[in-house]
Design a protein around this motif. Structure first.
Motif, PDB file in Angstrom:
ATOM      1  N   GLU A 124       0.795  -1.177  -0.090  1.00  0.00           N
ATOM      2  CA  GLU A 124       0.171   0.082   0.246  1.00  0.00           C
ATOM      3  C   GLU A 124       0.754   1.436  -0.054  1.00  0.00           C
ATOM      4  O   GLU A 124       2.024   1.019   0.315  1.00  0.00           O
ATOM      5  CB  GLU A 124      -1.081  -0.233   1.102  1.00  0.00           C
ATOM      6  N   SER A 125       0.474   2.065  -0.465  1.00  0.00           N
ATOM      7  CA  SER A 125       1.204   3.380  -0.114  1.00  0.00           C
ATOM      8  C   SER A 125       0.867   4.086   1.180  1.00  0.00           C
ATOM      9  O   SER A 125      -0.581   4.376   1.883  1.00  0.00           O
ATOM     10  CB  SER A 125       0.517   4.508  -1.787  1.00  0.00           C
ATOM     11  N   PRO A 126       1.407   5.038   1.386  1.00  0.00           N
ATOM     12  CA  PRO A 126       3.151   4.833   1.241  1.00  0.00           C
ATOM     13  C   PRO A 126       4.003   3.906   1.963  1.00  0.00           C
ATOM     14  O   PRO A 126       3.743   3.259   3.275  1.00  0.00           O
ATOM     15  CB  PRO A 126       3.475   5.848   1.181  1.00  0.00           C
ATOM     16  N   SER A 127       4.521   3.471   1.148  1.00  0.00           N
ATOM     17  CA  SER A 127       5.184   1.971   1.077  1.00  0.00           C
ATOM     18  C   SER A 127       6.681   1.926   0.837  1.00  0.00           C
ATOM     19  O   SER A 127       6.555   1.886  -0.692  1.00  0.00           O
ATOM     20  CB  SER A 127       4.794   0.837   1.865  1.00  0.00           C
ATOM     21  N   SER A 128       7.780   1.479   1.171  1.00  0.00           N
ATOM     22  CA  SER A 128       8.799   0.506   0.424  1.00  0.00           C
ATOM     23  C   SER A 128       9.686   0.188   0.821  1.00  0.00           C
ATOM     24  O   SER A 128       9.781  -0.652   2.250  1.00  0.00           O
ATOM     25  CB  SER A 128       9.740   1.702   0.428  1.00  0.00           C
ATOM     26  N   SER A 129       9.676  -1.393  -0.148  1.00  0.00           N
ATOM     27  CA  SER A 129      10.504  -3.270   0.355  1.00  0.00           C
ATOM     28  C   SER A 129      10.881  -3.796  -0.353  1.00  0.00           C
ATOM     29  O   SER A 129      11.174  -3.028  -1.683  1.00  0.00           O
ATOM     30  CB  SER A 129       8.217  -3.878   0.531  1.00  0.00           C
ATOM     31  N   THR A 130      11.782  -4.434   0.335  1.00  0.00           N
ATOM     32  CA  THR A 130      12.532  -5.114  -0.640  1.00  0.00           C
ATOM     33  C   THR A 130      12.780  -6.759  -0.379  1.00  0.00           C
ATOM     34  O   THR A 130      12.678  -7.169   0.992  1.00  0.00           O
ATOM     35  CB  THR A 130      14.115  -4.803  -0.197  1.00  0.00           C
ATOM     36  N   LEU A 131      12.118  -7.167  -1.342  1.00  0.00           N
ATOM     37  CA  LEU A 131      11.919  -8.856  -1.426  1.00  0.00           C
ATOM     38  C   LEU A 131      13.544  -9.539  -2.011  1.00  0.00           C
ATOM     39  O   LEU A 131      13.928  -8.925  -3.452  1.00  0.00           O
ATOM     40  CB  LEU A 131      11.274  -9.389  -1.757  1.00  0.00           C
ATOM     41  N   ASN A 132      14.421  -9.891  -2.022  1.00  0.00           N
ATOM     42  CA  ASN A 132      15.773 -10.926  -1.741  1.00  0.00           C
ATOM     43  C   ASN A 132      15.511 -11.960  -1.845  1.00  0.00           C
ATOM     44  O   ASN A 132      15.379 -13.153  -0.996  1.00  0.00           O
ATOM     45  CB  ASN A 132      16.849 -10.449  -1.932  1.00  0.00           C
ATOM     46  N   GLY A 133      15.499 -12.568  -3.098  1.00  0.00           N
ATOM     47  CA  GLY A 133      15.822 -13.985  -3.373  1.00  0.00           C
ATOM     48  C   GLY A 133      14.368 -14.455  -3.082  1.00  0.00           C
ATOM     49  O   GLY A 133      14.326 -15.868  -2.047  1.00  0.00           O
ATOM     50  N   CYS A 134      13.042 -14.456  -3.031  1.00  0.00           N
ATOM     51  CA  CYS A 134      11.943 -15.473  -2.926  1.00  0.00           C
ATOM     52  C   CYS A 134      11.294 -16.094  -3.778  1.00  0.00           C
ATOM     53  O   CYS A 134      11.492 -15.738  -4.962  1.00  0.00           O
ATOM     54  CB  CYS A 134      10.763 -13.632  -2.381  1.00  0.00           C
ATOM     55  N   ILE A 135      10.626 -16.677  -3.140  1.00  0.00           N
ATOM     56  CA  ILE A 135       9.517 -17.062  -4.138  1.00  0.00           C
ATOM     57  C   ILE A 135       8.162 -17.380  -4.269  1.00  0.00           C
ATOM     58  O   ILE A 135       7.282 -17.047  -2.607  1.00  0.00           O
ATOM     59  CB  ILE A 135       9.271 -19.284  -4.082  1.00  0.00           C
ATOM     60  N   VAL A 136       7.242 -16.998  -4.853  1.00  0.00           N
ATOM     61  CA  VAL A 136       6.260 -17.187  -5.135  1.00  0.00           C
ATOM     62  C   VAL A 136       5.232 -17.594  -5.772  1.00  0.00           C
ATOM     63  O   VAL A 136       4.913 -17.800  -6.918  1.00  0.00           O
ATOM     64  CB  VAL A 136       5.226 -15.144  -5.274  1.00  0.00           C
ATOM     65  N   TYR A 137       4.111 -18.562  -5.286  1.00  0.00           N
ATOM     66  CA  TYR A 137       2.745 -19.711  -5.830  1.00  0.00           C
ATOM     67  C   TYR A 137       1.790 -18.673  -6.020  1.00  0.00           C
ATOM     68  O   TYR A 137       1.538 -18.629  -4.744  1.00  0.00           O
ATOM     69  CB  TYR A 137       2.951 -20.721  -5.904  1.00  0.00           C
ATOM     70  N   THR A 138       1.173 -18.504  -6.696  1.00  0.00           N
ATOM     71  CA  THR A 138      -1.176 -18.106  -6.521  1.00  0.00           C
ATOM     72  C   THR A 138      -1.377 -18.953  -7.236  1.00  0.00           C
ATOM     73  O   THR A 138      -0.870 -19.465  -8.515  1.00  0.00           O
ATOM     74  CB  THR A 138      -0.822 -17.281  -6.794  1.00  0.00           C
TER      75      THR A 138
END
Length: 432
Positions: A124-138
């Protein structure tokens, strides 16, 4: 990513026997955009399909404030439930997280498309995030993998694997000014309206490098833009759709990419007037890339103003048509839904015809180092076609061609005439 965690990633991927992560180099795939012929395209706007019902977006893991998460697994199974939601003023630093949206369809197509309800990861806004080496499955309807909603929502991604199985489940999606920056990602989508990269209502910005993506569904292009999307050193394969779609006053920029679209055309530039994209110029800028259109023209423009800028690309297509501009599609008011095309090529080989119908027009500029082999407005039916031929460009006709005007730039008339090989055909310029 550390070697230990990389090994864990490989083991995890091997457990999903139905996933097709290894197919990137073998072709095949499909991808979504936002509506037919791409995501967000020719179909009825989600709001018209579902009314204006509002549902509460929930999450298994809500991030409030700053949070660091490493080597964790999170799963969501309920309707309208995200796995991770970064709330306003939140910030997540995540490493080697497994994120699974295993069930629970969205009950509002509009909200899942526009605001990210039911997405695996929602910022959501405002936000700032970092994702490293992740797996996403839907594996649920309306479950986008990574979603940034709002002009101050930003997600940075490195070394991620994404797979979505159901409809309306894009890989990366940004709306209302959201931003996603990604490097070293693999994306596979299987459903309809599931572009690998997509922006939707309110525009958004997505920038990717070293991306490998394949999509298999109808209306699932590799890239669907109602915002600004840039891809570098990336590969996209869309077996159920065009390679790219741009709607309205938005853009796609490609640098050193390899793209293949199996259906309709290579790139479609249009305006649906569904409300998802502002009215203006659709801009494609493509350099040092390879584009393959398995069927149809390389570039198809309708019901909008477009700008196509090409530099040193390899264009592969069997239709014999590089550019098609017309009002034959189902968008806009009949008789007023042609295209206005600004087509510019530099250091570019072009082999094929340019077809412009009676309610469409084109300003064509062939820059230095460009070699055009084909016909322009062979049927002599266009509203208007203007050609500017720059010094260092060459033209070889394959049929009679018709222009409203011909301009030689940075060269004399004699030099201009010498750069055109009529090849036994006529080049007819109005008033001459």
């Amino acid at each position: 990513m550390k070697i230990k965690n990389l090994c864990l990633l490989i083991v995890f991927l091997s457990s999903f026997s139905t996933m097709s992560f290894a197919q990137f180099d073998g072709g095949g795939g499909g991808f979504m955009g936002g509506g037919p012929p791409g995501d967000g395209g020719p179909g009825m706007p989600p709001g018209e399909q579902n009314g204006n019902e509002q549902v509460e977006a929930t999450a298994v893991k809500a991030i409030v404030g700053k949070k660091e998460i490493t080597n964790k697994t999170f799963t969501a199974t309920k309707a309208n439930q995200s796995v991770i939601m970064i709330k306003a003023k939140g910030a997540l630093t995540g490493e080697n997280i497994t994120i699974t949206k295993g069930g629970g369809a969205s009950s509002s197509e509009e909200q899942s498309n526009f605001t990210g309800t039911n997405a695996a990861v929602l910022a959501e806004s405002p936000s700032s995030s970092t994702l490293n080496g992740c797996i996403v499955y839907t594996a649920a309807e309306g479950s986008n993998a990574i979603f940034a909603h709002g002009k101050e929502a930003k997600i940075t991604i490195n070394n991620m694997v994404i797979e979505t199985q159901k409809n309306s489940s894009r890989g990366l999606d940004a709306t209302y000014g959201g931003t996603i920056i990604a490097d070293g990602i693999s994306i596979t989508t299987a459903g309809s309206h599931c572009a690998a990269l997509a922006t939707d209502r309110g525009e958004g910005t997505i920038t990717v490098s070293n991306c490998k993506a394949q999509t298999a569904g109808e209306g699932s292009p590799g890239i669907y833009s109602t915002g600004n999307i840039t891809a570098r050193n990336s590969k996209f394969i869309a077996t159920g759709s065009e390679a790219c779609v741009i709607e309205g006053k938005n853009s796609i920029t490609l640098d050193s990419c390899d793209l293949t679209g199996y259906k309709r055309c290579g790139v479609m530039l249009y305006q649906s007037f569904s409300g998802d994209a502002g009215v203006g110029t659709s801009v494609l800028t493509m350099g040092n890339s390879k584009m393959t259109a398995v069927t149809g023209p390389m570039f198809y423009c309708t019901n909008t103003h477009t700008a196509i800028n090409l530099t040193n690309n390899n264009l592969i297509f069997d239709s014999g048509v590089i550019l098609k501009a017309d009002g034959a599609g189902r968008w806009g008011n009949k008789g007023k839904n042609g295209a206005q095309v600004d087509f510019t090529a530099n250091n570019q080989i072009l082999k094929g015809d340019m077809k412009i119908d009676s309610i469409s027009s084109a300003n064509i500029t062939l820059g230095s180092g460009t070699d055009f082999n084909g016909a322009i407005n062979a049927e002599n039916q266009s509203k208007e076609v203007k050609l500017t031929l720059c010094k260092g460009a060459k033209v070889t006709l394959t049929a009679d061609s018709h222009l409203a005007s011909l301009i030689y730039k940075d060269m004399t008339n004699e030099e201009g005439i010498a750069s055109i090989n009529l090849n036994g055909y006529k080049l007819v310029v109005a008033g001459h």
